[in-house]
Design a protein around this motif. Structure first.
Motif, short mmCIF file in Angstrom:
data_model
loop_
_atom_site.label_atom_id
_atom_site.label_comp_id
_atom_site.label_asym_id
_atom_site.label_seq_id
_atom_site.Cartn_x
_atom_site.Cartn_y
_atom_site.Cartn_z
N GLY A 39 0.84 -1.20 0.00
CA GLY A 39 0.00 0.00 0.00
C GLY A 39 0.88 1.24 0.00
N LYS A 40 1.88 1.23 0.85
CA LYS A 40 2.79 2.38 0.96
C LYS A 40 3.54 2.61 -0.36
N GLU A 41 4.06 1.53 -0.95
CA GLU A 41 4.82 1.68 -2.20
C GLU A 41 3.94 2.23 -3.32
N LEU A 42 2.70 1.76 -3.37
CA LEU A 42 1.80 2.25 -4.43
C LEU A 42 1.54 3.74 -4.26
N ILE A 43 1.31 4.17 -3.02
CA ILE A 43 1.04 5.60 -2.80
C ILE A 43 2.26 6.43 -3.20
N LEU A 44 3.45 5.97 -2.78
CA LEU A 44 4.66 6.78 -3.01
C LEU A 44 5.10 6.77 -4.47
N SER A 45 4.88 5.65 -5.17
CA SER A 45 5.40 5.63 -6.55
C SER A 45 4.29 5.76 -7.60
N ARG A 46 3.12 6.28 -7.19
CA ARG A 46 1.98 6.30 -8.11
C ARG A 46 2.21 7.12 -9.37
N SER A 47 3.11 8.13 -9.31
CA SER A 47 3.28 8.95 -10.52
C SER A 47 4.24 8.32 -11.52
N THR A 48 4.96 7.28 -11.10
CA THR A 48 5.90 6.67 -12.05
C THR A 48 5.43 5.31 -12.54
N ILE A 49 4.32 4.83 -12.02
CA ILE A 49 3.79 3.53 -12.47
C ILE A 49 3.07 3.76 -13.80
N SER A 50 3.49 2.98 -14.85
CA SER A 50 2.91 3.28 -16.17
C SER A 50 1.68 2.43 -16.46
N SER A 51 1.47 1.39 -15.66
CA SER A 51 0.27 0.57 -15.84
C SER A 51 0.07 -0.29 -14.59
N PRO A 52 -1.20 -0.61 -14.27
CA PRO A 52 -1.43 -1.49 -13.11
C PRO A 52 -0.76 -2.86 -13.26
N THR A 53 -0.37 -3.22 -14.50
CA THR A 53 0.38 -4.47 -14.71
C THR A 53 1.60 -4.51 -13.81
N GLU A 54 2.17 -3.33 -13.54
CA GLU A 54 3.39 -3.28 -12.71
C GLU A 54 3.13 -3.76 -11.28
N ILE A 55 1.86 -3.77 -10.85
CA ILE A 55 1.56 -4.21 -9.47
C ILE A 55 2.11 -5.62 -9.25
N ARG A 56 2.03 -6.45 -10.29
CA ARG A 56 2.48 -7.84 -10.10
C ARG A 56 3.98 -7.90 -9.78
N ASN A 57 4.75 -6.92 -10.28
CA ASN A 57 6.21 -6.92 -10.00
C ASN A 57 6.48 -6.81 -8.50
N TYR A 58 5.60 -6.09 -7.79
CA TYR A 58 5.82 -5.93 -6.36
C TYR A 58 5.64 -7.25 -5.62
N PHE A 59 4.95 -8.20 -6.27
CA PHE A 59 4.72 -9.50 -5.63
C PHE A 59 5.89 -10.45 -5.85
N GLN A 60 6.66 -10.20 -6.96
CA GLN A 60 7.59 -11.23 -7.40
C GLN A 60 8.58 -11.64 -6.33
N THR A 61 9.05 -10.69 -5.54
CA THR A 61 10.04 -11.04 -4.54
C THR A 61 9.44 -11.77 -3.34
N SER A 62 8.45 -11.14 -2.68
CA SER A 62 8.08 -11.76 -1.40
C SER A 62 6.59 -11.78 -1.07
N TYR A 63 5.73 -11.18 -1.91
CA TYR A 63 4.35 -11.05 -1.46
C TYR A 63 3.50 -12.29 -1.68
N SER A 64 3.84 -13.35 -1.04
CA SER A 64 3.02 -14.55 -1.10
C SER A 64 3.47 -15.41 0.07
N TYR A 65 2.70 -16.43 0.35
CA TYR A 65 3.15 -17.29 1.45
C TYR A 65 3.14 -18.74 1.01
#
Ligand code: SR1
Ligand code: MG
Length: 397
Positions: free
Chosen positions: A371-397
């Motif tokens: 949530g924090k990363e999305l708020i802070l980097s919202r002006s540089t995200i070029s598409s919601p597709t990029e949201i999945r990149n935030y998961f690649q490292t650790s956002y799963s269990y």
């Protein structure tokens, strides 16, 4: 519609709801009706009324004069029932296949009688059980484009639009969102609700003035920018779905607000569901996130070409710059929604029902970080597709 306005408000019971349905002539004379209160939301009563002989059924939704989730100590205007009925009627004219049909409304009783959608499932419940609803994003992308475009100054005469905005003035319900989404989770307020294991993460957030500055900017947009008639609470609990159908319900928070708010809330709730899933089950959610935005952009652009009444509509770059701004706001609003659903008053079952306690805490920590990363980097995200990149490292269990 019918004219059966009551003169005083009283909460319905299963039995008085049945009498009302009979009185309204919605069933055959002498029909034996079954009635059950099935409301599981935060605010209202919902009666399901069925005639087993003919298989005809309806829903009667009634607003309570207080927030059910908290109790009578939190009074809440009954006017929201009229706002909800009017919003459903407005949306039905724009996307009839994506909202329930309204049969009757009564301002004093604060009720809306509408189409029974119980052959469908609330999409949050289905997604938690592992359903993927293949058409959900195509439908919601189209819903968003039509409802936002056709209620904006791009499709309406600005004077008509101002009249509509006045009709949908909804200050009390907006205040709930101003507090619960944009303010309380970012301060040490009593109504926040989180596990003690999150205390350190939450305090970090409360002390993050860079983040709070960006949330303040998003809150100001929500307070002041009346682009279009928003649903105002477009989470996956406000959407009925099956593999073929999608119906958006519950627009009692409707008001004139910024284009990106509904889109952001919907995407955030897809993200929250993804965070609750094992890695190999997340892909359908990422696909929905991509597709919602892609369908929204395609459809909105098509409507812009076809029906725009604004003198500057054909000016090169106008649509692109608007869509860029909507995307930035969408991502920011999504970030706020993810954070508030994790530590604020109103949670989501997606995270709360994760069985393994450690996995639940980890998912919630990841939600706060994302949530924090999305708020802070919202002006540089070029598409919601990029949201999945935030998961690649650790956002799963
Ligand atoms: C007191 S109402 C809490 C939440 O439930 C509604 O559905 C909205 O999301 C609101 O923020
Ligand atoms: Mg609701």
């Amino acid at each position: 519609s019918f004219s059966n306005q009551q003169s005083t408000y009283e909460p319905l019971t299963e039995s008085t709801a049945t009498s009302l349905a009979t009185k309204l002539g919605l069933f055959e004379q002498g029909a034996v009706l079954r009635s059950k209160e099935i409301g599981d939301g935060n605010l209202n009563l919902v009666f399901h009324i069925v005639d087993d002989k003919t298989n005809i059924s309806i829903i009667i939704k009634q607003a309570l004069p207080y927030a059910k989730v908290v109790g009578e100590s939190w009074p809440l205007t009954l006017k929201r029932a009229t706002i909800e009925s009017n919003a459903l009627l407005t949306y039905y004219n724009l996307v009839p296949d994506l909202v329930p049909k309204v049969f009757y409304t009564d301002e004093v009783l604060a009720i809306t009688v509408m189409e029974d959608l119980s052959h469908l499932e609330i999409s949050r419940s289905g997604l938690i059980k592992g359903q993927n609803y293949p058409l959900l994003s195509e439908h919601i992308g189209r819903y968003l484009a039509h409802t936002l475009f056709y209620t904006s100054d791009f499709a309406l005469n600005p004077q008509e639009k101002k009249k509509l905005a006045h009709r949908f003035s909804n200050p009390e319900l907006c205040k709930i969102t101003e507090d619960l989404v944009f303010t309380d989770p970012f301060f040490d307020i009593d109504t926040n609700n989180f596990e003690s294991e999150l205390q350190a993460d939450v305090e970090k957030l409360w002390n993050d003035s860079k983040l709070k500055l960006e949330v303040a900017k998003l809150k100001q947009k929500f307070l002041t920018q009346g682009d279009a008639l928003l649903h105002g609470d477009l989470h996956t609990g406000s959407i009925f779905a099956s593999d073929q159908e999608t119906k958006v319900i519950d627009p009692e928070f409707a008001f004139y607000g910024p284009f990106g708010f509904d889109i952001g809330q919907f995407l955030a709730n897809l993200v929250l569901n993804a965070l609750s899933r094992e890695t190999d089950k997340q892909e359908p959610l990422f696909t929905h996130i991509d597709k919602t935005w892609a369908v929204f952009v395609d459809t909105f652009s098509h409507l812009w070409e076809k029906d725009n009444v604004e003198a500057y509509a054909k000016i090169d770059g106008y649509l692109d710059s608007l869509l860029k701004q909507i995307l930035e706001d969408t991502i920011g609003f999504a970030g706020c929604e993810i954070i508030r659903r994790t530590i604020g008053l109103a949670h989501v079952a997606d995270l709360d029902q994760i069985e393994d306690y450690n996995a639940k805490i980890l998912s919630k920590q990841q939600a706060l970080q994302l949530g924090k990363e999305l708020i802070l980097s919202r002006s540089t995200i070029s598409s919601p597709t990029e949201i999945r990149n935030y998961f690649q490292t650790s956002y799963s269990y």
